[in-house]
Design a protein around this motif. Sequence first.
Motif: not given
Length: 94
Positions: A51, A57-58, A61
């Motif tokens: 990210s 956005d993580p 991901v």
Amino acid sequence: MRPEPIFFACTRSFWLGVVPALLTAVDLVVMVMTGALGDPTLYGPVAEMLSWVLPVDPVRVQRVMQTLAPVYALIVAQQRAGAARPYTINPRQR
């Protein structure tokens, strides 16, 4: 006549299948060890690192990595199908 061995890191199955699968596994192991697996708002260290590189956005991901995990296995299976060359750990054999 047997085909010459190929260094495993020079193959598509390694870069498109094994590496992403290992990265996803690292995230899952860390999430299990920290007890964060059941919380959809938490993510692993690999997803966080990606990210930083990607403007995503993580959490998203992490979700994509886990969703694509079966595809990694199919990539490895397809690349190793048929008369595949044997792998070697000797980097001089390409």
